[in-house]
Design a protein around this motif. Sequence first.
Motif, PDB file in Angstrom:
ATOM      1  N   VAL A  99     -50.757 -84.718   1.481  1.00  0.00           N
ATOM      2  CA  VAL A  99     -50.368 -84.211   2.806  1.00  0.00           C
ATOM      3  C   VAL A  99     -50.114 -82.694   2.704  1.00  0.00           C
ATOM      4  N   SER A 100     -50.682 -81.934   3.641  1.00  0.00           N
ATOM      5  CA  SER A 100     -50.644 -80.468   3.550  1.00  0.00           C
ATOM      6  C   SER A 100     -49.357 -79.880   4.136  1.00  0.00           C
ATOM      7  N   GLU A 101     -49.127 -78.607   3.821  1.00  0.00           N
ATOM      8  CA  GLU A 101     -47.973 -77.874   4.367  1.00  0.00           C
ATOM      9  C   GLU A 101     -48.030 -77.807   5.894  1.00  0.00           C
ATOM     10  N   ASP A 102     -49.232 -77.668   6.433  1.00  0.00           N
ATOM     11  CA  ASP A 102     -49.374 -77.598   7.899  1.00  0.00           C
ATOM     12  C   ASP A 102     -48.881 -78.886   8.559  1.00  0.00           C
ATOM     13  N   ILE A 103     -49.203 -79.994   7.923  1.00  0.00           N
ATOM     14  CA  ILE A 103     -48.770 -81.291   8.481  1.00  0.00           C
ATOM     15  C   ILE A 103     -47.248 -81.410   8.384  1.00  0.00           C
ATOM     16  N   ILE A 104     -46.696 -80.975   7.261  1.00  0.00           N
ATOM     17  CA  ILE A 104     -45.229 -81.026   7.090  1.00  0.00           C
ATOM     18  C   ILE A 104     -44.564 -80.161   8.167  1.00  0.00           C
ATOM     19  N   GLU A 105     -45.150 -79.001   8.436  1.00  0.00           N
ATOM     20  CA  GLU A 105     -44.579 -78.114   9.457  1.00  0.00           C
ATOM     21  C   GLU A 105     -44.644 -78.764  10.843  1.00  0.00           C
ATOM     22  N   GLN A 106     -45.749 -79.437  11.096  1.00  0.00           N
ATOM     23  CA  GLN A 106     -45.871 -80.145  12.381  1.00  0.00           C
ATOM     24  C   GLN A 106     -44.744 -81.183  12.524  1.00  0.00           C
ATOM     25  N   LEU A 107     -44.478 -81.891  11.428  1.00  0.00           N
ATOM     26  CA  LEU A 107     -43.487 -82.979  11.461  1.00  0.00           C
ATOM     27  C   LEU A 107     -42.056 -82.469  11.564  1.00  0.00           C
ATOM     28  N   LEU A 108     -41.772 -81.378  10.863  1.00  0.00           N
ATOM     29  CA  LEU A 108     -40.378 -80.932  10.767  1.00  0.00           C
ATOM     30  C   LEU A 108     -40.022 -79.817  11.747  1.00  0.00           C
ATOM     31  N   VAL A 109     -41.028 -79.125  12.264  1.00  0.00           N
ATOM     32  CA  VAL A 109     -40.742 -77.984  13.147  1.00  0.00           C
ATOM     33  C   VAL A 109     -41.351 -78.182  14.544  1.00  0.00           C
ATOM     34  N   LYS A 110     -42.662 -78.385  14.590  1.00  0.00           N
ATOM     35  CA  LYS A 110     -43.328 -78.370  15.910  1.00  0.00           C
ATOM     36  C   LYS A 110     -43.004 -79.602  16.749  1.00  0.00           C
ATOM     37  N   ASN A 111     -43.087 -80.784  16.147  1.00  0.00           N
ATOM     38  CA  ASN A 111     -42.800 -81.978  16.945  1.00  0.00           C
ATOM     39  C   ASN A 111     -41.355 -81.984  17.458  1.00  0.00           C
ATOM     40  N   PRO A 112     -40.357 -81.704  16.585  1.00  0.00           N
ATOM     41  CA  PRO A 112     -38.985 -81.645  17.102  1.00  0.00           C
ATOM     42  C   PRO A 112     -38.823 -80.617  18.228  1.00  0.00           C
ATOM     43  N   ALA A 113     -39.484 -79.461  18.091  1.00  0.00           N
ATOM     44  CA  ALA A 113     -39.369 -78.437  19.143  1.00  0.00           C
ATOM     45  C   ALA A 113     -39.951 -78.956  20.459  1.00  0.00           C
ATOM     46  N   ASN A 114     -41.090 -79.647  20.367  1.00  0.00           N
ATOM     47  CA  ASN A 114     -41.701 -80.189  21.591  1.00  0.00           C
ATOM     48  C   ASN A 114     -40.793 -81.210  22.266  1.00  0.00           C
ATOM     49  N   ILE A 115     -40.130 -82.020  21.461  1.00  0.00           N
ATOM     50  CA  ILE A 115     -39.281 -83.067  22.050  1.00  0.00           C
ATOM     51  C   ILE A 115     -37.986 -82.486  22.596  1.00  0.00           C
ATOM     52  N   LEU A 116     -37.352 -81.632  21.805  1.00  0.00           N
ATOM     53  CA  LEU A 116     -35.986 -81.216  22.156  1.00  0.00           C
ATOM     54  C   LEU A 116     -35.924 -80.181  23.276  1.00  0.00           C
ATOM     55  N   THR A 117     -36.986 -79.415  23.464  1.00  0.00           N
ATOM     56  CA  THR A 117     -36.956 -78.384  24.500  1.00  0.00           C
ATOM     57  C   THR A 117     -36.773 -79.007  25.879  1.00  0.00           C
ATOM     58  N   MET A 118     -35.793 -78.536  26.598  1.00  0.00           N
ATOM     59  CA  MET A 118     -35.520 -79.089  27.932  1.00  0.00           C
ATOM     60  C   MET A 118     -36.679 -78.765  28.859  1.00  0.00           C
TER      61      MET A 118
END
Length: 328
Positions: A295-314
């Motif tokens: 699993v690549s760094e890009d995928i890890i970033e998607q999981l730990l940074v981008k997806n949470p940001a998409n969900i949590l942003t009001m």
Amino acid sequence: MGKVNTVLGPIATEALGITAMHEHIGFGLPGCELDTQWWKRPEEMFDVTMKKLRRFREHGGKTFVDCTGIGTGRDIEYFQVLSKRTGVNIVAVTGFVAGDSALAYFHEKSIEYLTELFVHEITVGIDGTSAKAGAVKVGVSRVGISELDERIYRAAARAAAMTGVPIITHLSTNAERQIELFEMEGLSIDRVVLGHVDIGPDVNTDRDTMIASRGGYVGFDTIGYDTELEDAPYWSRPRKERVNHFLSFLEKGFLERAVISADANCCALGWPGVKGHSVNYLFEEFIPDLKKEGVSEDIIEQLLVKNPANILTMKKPLPVQNKTFQSI
Ligand SMILES: [Zn+2]
């Protein structure tokens, strides 16, 4: 620019960074402070918790979503001190882990009452502070979705739709009914994380696919509860089996619908907790396991940074709220 409520005030989405989406500073059922064996002194709790949050920060962790909710250990002023001292953003939630762990006071409350309570905590503040909730927690009772769970789900959906915060669930049991309740109340399930799909007793890959295909987020968020632990709880499963389950979900093309977290307690309240399990398992065991599988760094970033940001942003500006919350 998007915003997320934390216990120290709203922050820009960009400031979230690496985010653990489903964790606990400390969970305990009401009355747990009377347990003479396992209740820890405040200094002890503080010490243990600070160590884990500092380690989280050293691993690059920036935001910790505390999914404890009302009456089972959520302590806003304590969270504020922890956040200030460690530099970790803490997002507190309104709502309940599930109906069967909600304080008796709430058992007979109406959907309207619960909606108003949740909206108050999201738009005005929690426990008389100005710290606002960043998500709503709901969950399924041990017997299955109870009538009280349904009232809480409907109220949570209304509050989430009105304020733009997401919902995080405890358990994905009977996901069809959970989704139906959200949709009946006008909430799209792309605002929901259906959690704990990775617990040992409730693995159902068809259900995971169904949730993701309909646009919901799928929470692999009990990571680290491995049968290999010496005091593994009943919801544990073999480490390798969970990794394979998660990888097969990604292989179906659902990377953008996946959330990972450990559901760990920094310091369990009035029960022993699970030794050796903490939010840091994500960085120390799970991510290395994923990397070994390519699993690549890009995928890890998607999981730990981008997806949470998409969900949590009001999703839309908060309405102006001058009302104080009153019992109905
Ligand atoms: Zn939890």
